[in-house]
Design an enzyme around this catalytic site. Structure first.
Site, PDB file in Angstrom:
ATOM      1  N   SER A   1      24.752 -16.623  23.273  1.00 47.80           N
ATOM      2  CA  SER A   1      23.855 -16.500  22.253  1.00 47.80           C
ATOM      3  C   SER A   1      23.773 -15.320  21.243  1.00 47.80           C
ATOM      4  O   SER A   1      24.355 -14.301  21.698  1.00 47.80           O
ATOM      5  CB  SER A   1      22.292 -16.631  22.861  1.00 47.80           C
ATOM      6  OG  SER A   1      21.155 -16.391  21.983  1.00 47.80           O
TER       7      SER A   1
ATOM      8  N   HIS B   1      13.281 -38.908  40.667  1.00 44.43           N
ATOM      9  CA  HIS B   1      12.297 -39.071  39.623  1.00 44.43           C
ATOM     10  C   HIS B   1      12.013 -37.601  39.219  1.00 44.43           C
ATOM     11  O   HIS B   1      11.037 -37.394  38.903  1.00 44.43           O
ATOM     12  CB  HIS B   1      11.100 -39.713  40.095  1.00 44.43           C
ATOM     13  CG  HIS B   1      11.395 -41.317  40.609  1.00 44.43           C
ATOM     14  ND1 HIS B   1      11.677 -42.375  39.664  1.00 44.43           N
ATOM     15  CD2 HIS B   1      11.408 -41.768  41.833  1.00 44.43           C
ATOM     16  CE1 HIS B   1      11.706 -43.100  40.405  1.00 44.43           C
ATOM     17  NE2 HIS B   1      11.615 -43.093  41.808  1.00 44.43           N
TER      18      HIS B   1
END
Length: 429
Positions: free
Chosen positions: A263, A138
């Protein structure tokens, strides 16, 4: 077109060997010429067939006419020309051709690509079998595992998926217009056409014979294969997402490539683009594969053409699958493990030892062990010191057990993970 020529040629040669007085066995020269047409089939040959198709507006009939044109000047073949495509419907040629294409794609392209991924996973499982890693259930800290065990989990799933892909039989039929050998029996009523068709499909073409069909082979085998490929793709996609997360957590670094940028404005970026590309292509592949598997087995009455245009996209679905496998394999080759990051993450997660402590408390009959550990740990920061203080307070626990619990560290609490990873990777202890 290539496979259609192959099927037409094998059916034609088989007819010559069937014992019909009207079509005696072909000589070695004629057989060699025919099989050379298959072995040497080229893009120019395909274009020539497409030119005939412009006139016929029928692709399989164009193949028949092209073959008969190749017989020109060869007296034996010219005499037997009427037996090209004898008693066949187009689907007899198409379904066998599609099965041959899928068989080659599976054996020569898809399974080797999966084997490359399986090899990379096995190597990672073996190399990092004992490398401790904080598990996350989780998204929260959970009982530690090892990096190798997580790779081994995926290897086990993907190996099973590969076996299922390899095991799918690819059925084919050669039984005429609606599957009943109507034209065949009209020509030669006493001949065992089903046995003959089975021998052509199984012995000459290497496929699985389907004796019960409508005009089309019902594509259940194709659907099973596409479902199996989609299942393997889903497993690979799941792994790509997890690796993306591990890169984000710093567990993996990616080897740098000279000149590459991550980038246009942020010079520091080294993006996990291979795994992102793989994820996108697995999604595209499965969208098509799932549609193929759901649509192809459905046909109105004895046949409609809604399957025909869909079948033309088999290569697109498998192409996206191959692109995804290639990207995932490329990404795997770039990964480097950052053991310091793994160790630091574990050292911040002493709360994961609450499971071990409360389980030992259960063994020795201490009251409310789960609840007592829950009060100590749930939603709270736990340090080595606070956990040890709790263990020291357990006077009912034998001193040796308290000492054993205090010797535990998050990095040392990995159970049988290393042994399981080595076993799956095929490495002896």
């Amino acid at each position: 077109m290539h496979r259609r020529v192959q099927v037409e040629v094998e059916w034609f040669i088989a007819l010559s060997d069937a014992g019909f007085a009207e079509f005696p066995p072909l000589g070695e020269g004629a057989r060699g010429l025919l099989r050379d047409l298959v072995a040497g089939f080229s893009e120019a040959d395909a274009r020539a067939i497409k030119e005939i198709e412009r006139r016929t507006n029928h692709d399989v009939k164009a193949v028949e006419y092209w073959l008969r044109q190749r017989f020109a000047g060869h007296a034996e073949l010219e005499r037997a020309g009427q037996f090209v495509h004898f008693a066949c419907t187009s689907e007899d040629i198409n379904n066998t051709s599609h099965a041959l294409m899928l068989s080659a794609a599976r054996g020569e392209v898809l399974l080797p690509a999966l084997d490359e991924l399986l090899g990379a996973l096995a190597a990672l499982a073996a190399a990092e079998a004992a490398t401790p890693m904080l598990a996350r259930t989780h998204g929260q800290t959970a009982s530690p595992t090892t990096l190798g065990k997580e790779a081994a989990n995926v290897h086990a799933r993907l190996a099973t998926a590969r076996q299922r892909i390899a095991a799918v039989p690819l059925p084919a039929k050669m039984n005429g217009a609606v599957g009943n050998y109507n034209a065949h029996l009209a020509a030669w009523p006493g001949f065992d056409w089903e046995g003959f068709a089975r021998r052509v499909v199984e012995e000459r073409l290497g496929l699985a014979f389907n004796p019960m069909t409508i005009q089309i082979e019902p594509h259940d085998g194709m659907a099973e294969l596409f479902d199996a490929v989609a299942r393997a793709n889903t497993i690979c996609l799941d792994w790509c997402r997890d690796v993306w997360g591990y890169v984000s957590l710093g567990y993996f670094r990616q080897r740098l490539k000279d000149g590459e940028v991550g980038s246009s404005t942020m010079p520091h970026k080294v993006n996990p683009i291979d795994f992102e590309n793989a994820e996108g292509n697995y999604g595209l592949a499965n969208a098509l594969l799932n549609h193929l598997a759901a649509k192809l087995p459905v046909s109105r009455f004895q046949r409609d053409l809604s399957d025909s245009t869909v079948l033309r996209n088999m290569g697109v679905a498998l192409g996206y699958t191959l692109l995804a496998h290639d990207s995932a394999a490329r990404g795997m080759r770039k990964l480097e493990v950052d053991r310091d990051a793994l160790a630091a993450d574990l050292d911040r997660a002493w709360e994961v030892l609450a499971e071990a402590v409360q389980t030992v408390m259960r063994r020795h009959g201490l009251p409310d062990p789960y609840e007592r550990l829950k009060e100590l740990t749930r939603g709270r920061a736990v340090t080595r010191e606070s956990l040890h203080a709790f263990i020291d307070s357990l006077h009912e626990l034998p001193e040796a057990e308290r000492a054993r619990m205090k010797a535990l560290t998050p990095a040392g609490y990995t159970g049988a993970a290393a042994a399981l990873a080595r076993r799956e990777a095929g490495v002896a202890r």
